[in-house]
Design a protein around this motif. Structure first.
Motif, short mmCIF file in Angstrom:
data_model
loop_
_atom_site.label_atom_id
_atom_site.label_comp_id
_atom_site.label_asym_id
_atom_site.label_seq_id
_atom_site.Cartn_x
_atom_site.Cartn_y
_atom_site.Cartn_z
N LEU A 467 -31.72 27.20 6.92
CA LEU A 467 -33.01 27.67 7.43
C LEU A 467 -33.96 27.78 6.24
O LEU A 467 -33.83 28.68 5.42
N GLY A 468 -34.88 26.83 6.14
CA GLY A 468 -35.87 26.84 5.08
C GLY A 468 -37.19 27.41 5.59
O GLY A 468 -37.65 27.05 6.67
N VAL A 469 -37.77 28.31 4.81
CA VAL A 469 -39.02 28.97 5.21
C VAL A 469 -40.00 28.82 4.06
O VAL A 469 -39.68 29.14 2.91
N TRP A 470 -41.21 28.33 4.37
CA TRP A 470 -42.21 28.17 3.30
C TRP A 470 -43.50 28.91 3.66
O TRP A 470 -43.85 29.04 4.82
N ALA A 471 -44.16 29.39 2.61
CA ALA A 471 -45.45 30.05 2.76
C ALA A 471 -46.57 29.04 2.58
O ALA A 471 -46.43 28.05 1.85
N ARG A 472 -47.69 29.31 3.17
CA ARG A 472 -48.81 28.37 3.14
C ARG A 472 -49.71 28.57 1.93
O ARG A 472 -50.52 27.70 1.62
N THR A 473 -49.63 29.72 1.28
CA THR A 473 -50.48 30.02 0.13
C THR A 473 -49.65 30.70 -0.95
O THR A 473 -48.54 31.18 -0.70
N ASP A 474 -50.19 30.76 -2.15
CA ASP A 474 -49.51 31.46 -3.24
C ASP A 474 -49.33 32.94 -2.91
O ASP A 474 -48.27 33.53 -3.17
N ALA A 475 -50.37 33.55 -2.34
CA ALA A 475 -50.27 34.97 -1.97
C ALA A 475 -49.20 35.17 -0.89
O ALA A 475 -48.45 36.15 -0.90
N GLY A 476 -49.13 34.22 0.03
CA GLY A 476 -48.12 34.30 1.06
C GLY A 476 -46.71 34.21 0.49
O GLY A 476 -45.80 34.92 0.93
N TYR A 477 -46.53 33.37 -0.53
CA TYR A 477 -45.21 33.25 -1.14
C TYR A 477 -44.85 34.50 -1.93
O TYR A 477 -43.68 34.93 -1.92
N ALA A 478 -45.83 35.09 -2.61
CA ALA A 478 -45.56 36.32 -3.35
C ALA A 478 -45.03 37.40 -2.41
O ALA A 478 -44.14 38.19 -2.78
N TRP A 479 -45.55 37.42 -1.19
CA TRP A 479 -45.05 38.36 -0.19
C TRP A 479 -43.70 37.90 0.39
O TRP A 479 -42.76 38.68 0.47
N LEU A 480 -43.62 36.63 0.76
CA LEU A 480 -42.42 36.12 1.44
C LEU A 480 -41.17 36.30 0.59
O LEU A 480 -40.13 36.74 1.09
N ARG A 481 -41.24 35.95 -0.67
CA ARG A 481 -40.03 35.94 -1.50
C ARG A 481 -39.49 37.35 -1.74
O ARG A 481 -38.31 37.53 -2.04
N THR A 482 -40.35 38.35 -1.64
CA THR A 482 -39.87 39.72 -1.82
C THR A 482 -39.51 40.37 -0.49
O THR A 482 -38.65 41.26 -0.44
N TRP A 483 -40.11 39.92 0.58
CA TRP A 483 -39.95 40.56 1.89
C TRP A 483 -38.77 39.98 2.67
O TRP A 483 -37.99 40.74 3.29
N LEU A 484 -38.60 38.66 2.66
CA LEU A 484 -37.58 38.03 3.51
C LEU A 484 -36.24 37.97 2.76
O LEU A 484 -35.88 36.96 2.17
N THR A 485 -35.54 39.08 2.79
CA THR A 485 -34.22 39.19 2.17
C THR A 485 -33.14 38.82 3.19
O THR A 485 -33.41 38.63 4.38
N VAL A 486 -31.91 38.74 2.72
CA VAL A 486 -30.79 38.49 3.62
C VAL A 486 -30.68 39.62 4.65
O VAL A 486 -30.41 39.39 5.83
N GLU A 487 -30.90 40.84 4.19
CA GLU A 487 -30.82 42.00 5.09
C GLU A 487 -31.90 41.93 6.18
O GLU A 487 -31.64 42.22 7.34
N ARG A 488 -33.12 41.54 5.78
CA ARG A 488 -34.18 41.45 6.79
C ARG A 488 -33.92 40.28 7.74
O ARG A 488 -34.22 40.37 8.94
N LEU A 489 -33.37 39.19 7.23
CA LEU A 489 -33.03 38.08 8.11
C LEU A 489 -32.04 38.54 9.18
O LEU A 489 -32.15 38.15 10.35
N ALA A 490 -31.07 39.37 8.78
CA ALA A 490 -30.09 39.88 9.74
C ALA A 490 -30.76 40.75 10.81
O ALA A 490 -30.34 40.77 11.97
N GLU A 491 -31.81 41.48 10.43
CA GLU A 491 -32.54 42.28 11.41
C GLU A 491 -33.29 41.39 12.40
O GLU A 491 -33.32 41.67 13.61
N LEU A 492 -33.88 40.33 11.89
CA LEU A 492 -34.70 39.45 12.73
C LEU A 492 -33.84 38.49 13.55
O LEU A 492 -34.21 38.14 14.67
N LEU A 493 -32.73 38.06 12.99
CA LEU A 493 -31.80 37.15 13.67
C LEU A 493 -30.42 37.81 13.68
O LEU A 493 -29.58 37.52 12.83
N PRO A 494 -30.16 38.69 14.62
CA PRO A 494 -28.92 39.49 14.59
C PRO A 494 -27.64 38.67 14.57
O PRO A 494 -26.62 39.15 14.07
N GLU A 495 -27.67 37.43 15.09
CA GLU A 495 -26.44 36.64 15.09
C GLU A 495 -25.99 36.26 13.68
O GLU A 495 -24.86 35.84 13.47
N THR A 496 -26.87 36.43 12.69
CA THR A 496 -26.49 36.13 11.30
C THR A 496 -25.89 37.34 10.59
O THR A 496 -25.35 37.20 9.49
#
Length: 554
Positions: A467-496
């Motif tokens: 599952l590859g996820v990309w941000a559309r802007t530099d500011a978006g990536y600064a947020w994405l890389r710190t926010w979308l952790t393995v733990e948060r992925l498990a919250e959003l996609l419980p089957e993982t």
């Protein structure tokens, strides 16, 4: 530069694409990718019925419409449609040319098929130097079995520029170009998260072209006037498809995906540069397919009230009728309360059975389901009539030393040339996973769909999903890389949550990539998952409502 196009991303892709690519503009080489893990299983079953088969029959019908055009225009054809029988397809092409009154020089590559008495198919993923040898010998058409998908592009580039085993950066650059082309229209706007922004709304994307240069850099483009689009984001989406960590392993080179730079190069043109390569591993990947047994499924429609109780009743009745072994029940709560439409008010109970006994998995199971029509829950109905069981396969992957595989190029004149393995190899070391969340982003937020700020692309690799996820802007990536952790992925996609998940960062692409181990069980052919190839996993993630930073816009 050498101008290499693609006209097929899988067995079943757009039939007219070969004709469209040849008529649409200038090309030096036209490639076609037909093989996937599931395809090898299909071809293996074909060959059980007829030892003369084992190749993609559709390709012959496509070639019949355009072989003469390709020869007239000097466009060379390279395809892995040979599958389990490249020699058989090469002979069939020669016979086709004879019937058409054409003279075509056909070479083929073999040696990928390994002798595994306990397997239906076992094939090593060969590299590109056998393809290059056939082209160097003057082949108009080159047929392969199981080579890496990117090799279909790397081979022609080797033949054009004379690269050797030590030209690692060049080989790596061409590998990226091959990876971008291998899935056809996926790089030109197909299956693209932001398809509504494409000029034609993603209606009919054209097939891609890579202009590969002597230093391994390339420009991805498409023929003028074709649909879809080629942008940094469409290229990013395909680059993230079915990968693992930044070290992209191949038989000829390990390609560092964290070195890739993408830049616009004009309308529908993206320049790919800066790619670095390191020595390949001493082993080749081997894909193994076995028949796992037989499967069948029936779906009950549960409408209105007491959905859970209705599902429980069916479960008990089916288990009593055929036994519990091999059964799997999945209740999809698609129902909505207090609506006037039957479909909107209904949930779906999917019942799957896998068994080594064809009779039990066949009519014994489906008839037991149908027999409940007047003796189960109120409103009982099914979506299909009873059907027989079908065989399913199980995919596994292992490795074999490169020097134990007889990689052979069979030249148009019949001469057999052995392709030596790489002289210099290096041990494969797993890239370090990155947990994320190392620098919290503070500030006001708003509720919204994650997909407002990010794109995603997902797919299958055996039993794993990426599952590859990309941000559309530099500011978006600064947020994405710190926010979308393995733990948060498990919250959003419980089957993982219960699975092992590896997370990697690709700053050059403003992306993070997750490898979710075991999500697909024994692989697509055996999966009973609603989305067996995890193709929709990225879109499911993008649809989740989360707290978005108000300072980041798309």
């Amino acid at each position: 530069m050498i101008r290499i196009g693609n006209a097929s991303g899988f067995y079943g892709d757009r039939f007219t694409a070969w004709r469209e690519m040849l008529d649409g503009g200038e090309l030096d080489v036209l490639t076609g990718d037909y093989l996937a893990e599931l395809t090898m299983l299909i071809l293996g079953r074909d060959r059980l019925r007829d030892p003369g088969l084992g190749y993609a029959k559709t390709f012959l019908r496509q070639l019949e419409t355009c072989l003469g055009t390709a020869l007239d225009r000097g466009v060379r054809i390279v395809t892995n449609a040979g599958g389990l029988n490249p020699a058989g397809l090469a002979a069939a092409i020669e016979a086709l040319a004879g019937r058409l009154g054409l003279s075509a020089k056909v070479g083929y590559v073999e040696g990928d098929a390994l002798q595994r008495p306990d397997a239906l198919t076992a094939n090593a993923y060969l590299g590109a130097f056998g393809i290059a040898a056939c082209l160097d010998a003057g082949a108009d058409v080159v047929v392969t079995g199981r080579v890496t998908d990117a090799s279909l592009v790397v081979g022609p580039a080797i033949a054009r520029y004379g690269w050797g085993r030590g030209d690692l950066d060049e080989l790596a650059g061409a590998t990226v170009a091959g990876h971008l082309l291998e899935c056809g229209a996926q790089v030109t706007g197909g299956n693209f998260s932001f398809f509504t922004e494409l000029p034609d709304g993603g209606h009919r994307p054209g097939f891609p072209i890579a202009e590969v240069h002597a230093d391994g850099s390339s420009v991805v483009t498409k023929h003028p006037g074709t649909g879809g689009g080629v942008t940094v984001e469409t290229v990013t989406a395909q680059l993230l498809y079915e990968i693992g960590g930044p070290a992209y392993l191949g038989p000829d080179v390990v390609t560092r995906l964290d070195s890739v730079t993408l830049r616009p190069d004009g309308p529908d043109r993206v320049r790919v540069s800066g790619v670095r390569g390191t020595p390949p591993p001493a082993t080749l990947k081997v894909g193994v397919n076995n028949l796992g047994g037989f499967r069948n499924s029936m779906t009950f429609v549960l409408c209105g009230l007491d959905i859970e109780a209705k599902a429980a009743l069916v479960r008990g009745q089916i288990e009593e009728a055929v036994g519990k072994d091999g059964l799997k029940f999945t209740l999809a709560r698609t129902d909505h309360p207090d609506v006037a439409d039957t479909e909107v008010a209904s949930a779906l109970l999917h019942v799957h059975l896998r068994d080594g006994d064809r009779a039990r998995a066949g009519r014994a199971f489906s008839a037991a389901a149908v027999e409940l029509a007047l003796a189960s829950y109120p409103g009982c109905t099914l979506t299909t009539l009873p059907g027989d069981a079908t065989p399913y396969g199980v995919f596994t992957a292992d490795t074999v030393p490169q020097d134990e595989v007889a990689h052979v190029a069979v030249l148009p004149g019949g001469e057999r040339v052995s392709i030596a393995p790489p002289i210099h190899t290096a041990p494969t070391a797993d890239d370090e996973t990155v947990p994320g969340g190392d620098a919290a982003v503070d500030g006001p937020t708003r509720r919204g769909a994650l997909g407002e700020l990010v794109g995603a692309r997902s797919g299958d690799k055996g039993g794993d999903a990426n599952l590859g996820v990309w941000a559309r802007t530099d500011a978006g990536y600064a947020w994405l890389r710190t926010w979308l952790t393995v733990e948060r992925l498990a919250e959003l996609l419980p089957e993982t949550a219960s699975l092992s998940v590896r997370r990697y960062e690709l700053p050059n692409l403003r992306a993070v990539n997750f490898v979710i181990e075991g999500l697909l069980g024994a692989g697509v052919a055996a999966s009973t998952r609603f989305d067996p190839q995890a193709k929709a996993l990225g879109e499911l993630l993008r649809a989740r409502i989360v707290d978005l930073p108000t300072g980041v816009t798309r």
